[in-house]
Write a protein that holds these residues in place. Structure first.
Motif, mmCIF file in Angstrom:
data_model
loop_
_atom_site.group_PDB
_atom_site.id
_atom_site.type_symbol
_atom_site.label_atom_id
_atom_site.label_comp_id
_atom_site.label_asym_id
_atom_site.label_seq_id
_atom_site.Cartn_x
_atom_site.Cartn_y
_atom_site.Cartn_z
ATOM 1 N N TYR A 244 0.808 -1.186 -0.001
ATOM 2 C CA TYR A 244 -0.047 -0.192 -0.159
ATOM 3 C C TYR A 244 0.767 1.193 -0.228
ATOM 4 C CZ TYR A 244 -2.936 3.661 2.129
ATOM 5 O OH TYR A 244 -3.563 4.936 2.235
ATOM 6 N N PHE A 248 0.679 4.416 -2.487
ATOM 7 C CA PHE A 248 -0.195 5.299 -1.663
ATOM 8 C C PHE A 248 0.529 6.244 -0.377
ATOM 9 C CE2 PHE A 248 -3.158 2.627 -3.740
ATOM 10 C CZ PHE A 248 -3.687 3.429 -4.679
ATOM 11 N N THR A 270 -1.361 -4.275 -3.991
ATOM 12 C CA THR A 270 -1.931 -3.176 -4.640
ATOM 13 C C THR A 270 -2.159 -2.976 -6.304
ATOM 14 O OG1 THR A 270 -0.925 -1.641 -2.772
ATOM 15 C CG2 THR A 270 -1.279 -0.735 -4.912
ATOM 16 N N ARG A 304 -1.629 6.318 -9.274
ATOM 17 C CA ARG A 304 -2.027 6.684 -7.967
ATOM 18 C C ARG A 304 -3.442 7.460 -8.118
ATOM 19 N NH1 ARG A 304 2.537 8.282 -6.065
ATOM 20 N NH2 ARG A 304 2.162 10.743 -6.513
ATOM 21 N N GLU A 305 -3.725 8.404 -8.815
ATOM 22 C CA GLU A 305 -4.744 9.090 -8.996
ATOM 23 C C GLU A 305 -5.960 8.189 -9.487
ATOM 24 O OE1 GLU A 305 -4.079 12.520 -11.363
ATOM 25 O OE2 GLU A 305 -2.747 13.448 -10.047
ATOM 26 N N GLU A 308 -6.920 5.991 -6.507
ATOM 27 C CA GLU A 308 -7.749 6.761 -5.493
ATOM 28 C C GLU A 308 -9.164 7.065 -5.801
ATOM 29 O OE1 GLU A 308 -5.219 10.188 -5.251
ATOM 30 O OE2 GLU A 308 -4.024 9.268 -3.696
ATOM 31 N N ARG A 309 -9.325 7.284 -7.369
ATOM 32 C CA ARG A 309 -10.790 7.358 -7.646
ATOM 33 C C ARG A 309 -11.526 6.440 -7.901
ATOM 34 N NH1 ARG A 309 -8.855 10.203 -12.001
ATOM 35 N NH2 ARG A 309 -8.834 8.424 -13.673
ATOM 36 N N GLY A 311 -11.386 4.099 -5.418
ATOM 37 C CA GLY A 311 -11.429 3.743 -4.057
ATOM 38 C C GLY A 311 -10.446 2.466 -3.747
ATOM 39 N N PRO A 313 -7.434 2.819 -2.496
ATOM 40 C CA PRO A 313 -6.829 2.806 -0.960
ATOM 41 C C PRO A 313 -7.638 2.288 0.293
ATOM 42 C CG PRO A 313 -6.237 4.796 -2.232
ATOM 43 C CD PRO A 313 -7.244 3.850 -3.104
ATOM 44 N N ALA A 314 -9.003 2.810 -0.179
ATOM 45 C CA ALA A 314 -9.910 2.520 1.044
ATOM 46 C C ALA A 314 -10.215 0.985 1.218
ATOM 47 C CB ALA A 314 -11.276 3.127 0.946
ATOM 48 N N ARG A 317 -7.031 -0.495 2.808
ATOM 49 C CA ARG A 317 -7.025 -0.342 4.362
ATOM 50 C C ARG A 317 -8.093 -1.419 5.085
ATOM 51 N NH1 ARG A 317 -6.401 5.297 2.577
ATOM 52 N NH2 ARG A 317 -8.796 5.483 2.833
#
Length: 358
Positions: A244, A248, A270, A304-305, A308-309, A311, A313-314, A317
């Motif tokens: 991760y 990120f 990832t 990376r963007e 993130e767009r 979801g 990373p969430a 986690r």
């Protein structure tokens, strides 16, 4: 972890660094090298330098805390021998990992391979051979330090068996790690878990647990299944966190650039999540970048963007937190058998692994 365990962890690390330095300082008296050899002391100096550069010493901590599950006064000789063994095995892994990855730096200094390339300009095969042998020597020393320890023969044999098995599992993990990255398609979760278990968890978590229990007079074989489950979950959680952070995480906080797994073409947790999530032009961008060592920081930032767009990373986690809670539940079940303070440490460790920054 509370402040008190953190202080105890720091104390373990400071004491071990002194023990490690003294061990290397005395090696020239016990390692029988021909008098004419200059390469042997040079090799030992490189291993010493790499070993003493730092690291979190969490394997050392696990040895000590595993012993505290049984008693608070385990013999220092047994704990030191176990700690030296796990860290020498780690040194072996670092030397060979950096060679496999062709890494230039490790812990703020040159890798062993790059150091040898500097010593033998124009002779890359000699540098390669000496690097492999340096890693092999670290492995042999990790076993010899147990065999030479002033401990009962049964304990020496049991500890050595732990490390031999841990080393074999790690080599299998390294092989399957490479195999995972060359296999077609996206690896499923169980493949990722098995690689993390063999490559990292068994020598970084399970072996220190077993060694610490043995040092304190415990019998880890009686609890093998639950120790394996705990170690696997903690190892998976730690690998997820590393993967991760590689994309990120905060590069400034970590002290290294992000995107190494993408540039090396690693099908990490990832990367696997990204591959299973994105499609179309976004997937095409990711696939072009995978394995491209010249992949720019701008491309990594774009990936990376994208993550993130969507979801990603969430999701990662959440996976880490779920794995950490499962490991904590395993440790909590140790309370009827082992000492409360040490059990609490192992219960909190997986959550700390998730929350750490680097």
């Amino acid at each position: 972890m509370t402040e008190q365990p953190r202080d105890r962890v720091a104390r373990y690390g400071r004491r071990f660094d002194r023990v490690f330095a003294e061990y290397f300082d005395g090696l020239d008296k016990t390692l029988e090298a021909p008098a004419f050899s200059r390469y042997t002391p040079d090799c030992l100096a490189l291993l010493r330098d790499l070993s003493l550069r730092g690291g979190k010493r969490m394997r050392v901590v696990l040895v000590h805390e595993a012993a505290r599950l049984v008693r608070d006064d385990a013999p220092a000789e047994a704990l030191d021998a176990a700690a030296l063994s796990v860290e020498l095995l780690q040194t072996h892994g670092l030397v060979h990992d950096d060679l496999i990855d062709d890494s230039a730096t490790r812990r703020g200094g040159p890798t062993t391979y790059r150091a040898y390339l500097d010593r033998f300009p124009g002779h890359p095969r000699a540098a390669l051979g000496l690097t492999v042998l340096a890693g092999d020597l670290a492995l042999a020393l990790s076993l010899r330090v147990l065999l030479d320890a002033d401990l009962p023969v049964e304990l020496r044999q049991a500890m050595t068996e732990v490390q031999v098995r841990a080393a074999a599992d790690t080599f299998v993990g390294q092989i399957t790690d490479l195999e995972r990255d060359f296999a077609p398609g996206t690896p499923d979760e169980e493949i990722l878990h098995d690689v993390a278990d063999h490559k990292s968890a068994r020598y970084s978590v399970l072996a220190p647990l077993r060694l610490g229990l043995l040092a304190a007079g415990g019998q880890p074989d009686l609890h093998d299944a639950e120790l394996r489950r705990y170690a696997r979950l903690v190892g998976i959680c730690g690998q997820m966190r590393d993967d991760y952070l590689d994309l990120f995480g905060d590069a400034a906080a970590m002290g290294k650039p992000t995107g190494a797994d993408i540039r090396e073409g690693r099908r990490s947790y990832t990367v696997a999540r990204l591959l299973s999530t994105v499609s179309g032009s976004e997937r095409a961008l990711l696939e072009r970048a995978l394995g491209d060592r010249d992949c720019t920081e701008e491309t990594v930032a774009a990936i990376r963007e994208i993550g993130e767009r969507h979801g990603v990373p969430a999701h990662l986690r959440a996976d880490m937190s779920r794995c950490a809670e499962q490991a904590a539940e395993v440790a909590a079940a140790w309370r009827p058998r082992w000492r409360e303070e040490a059990v609490a440490f192992f219960e909190g460790l997986p959550r700390w692994s998730v929350d750490r920054d680097g």
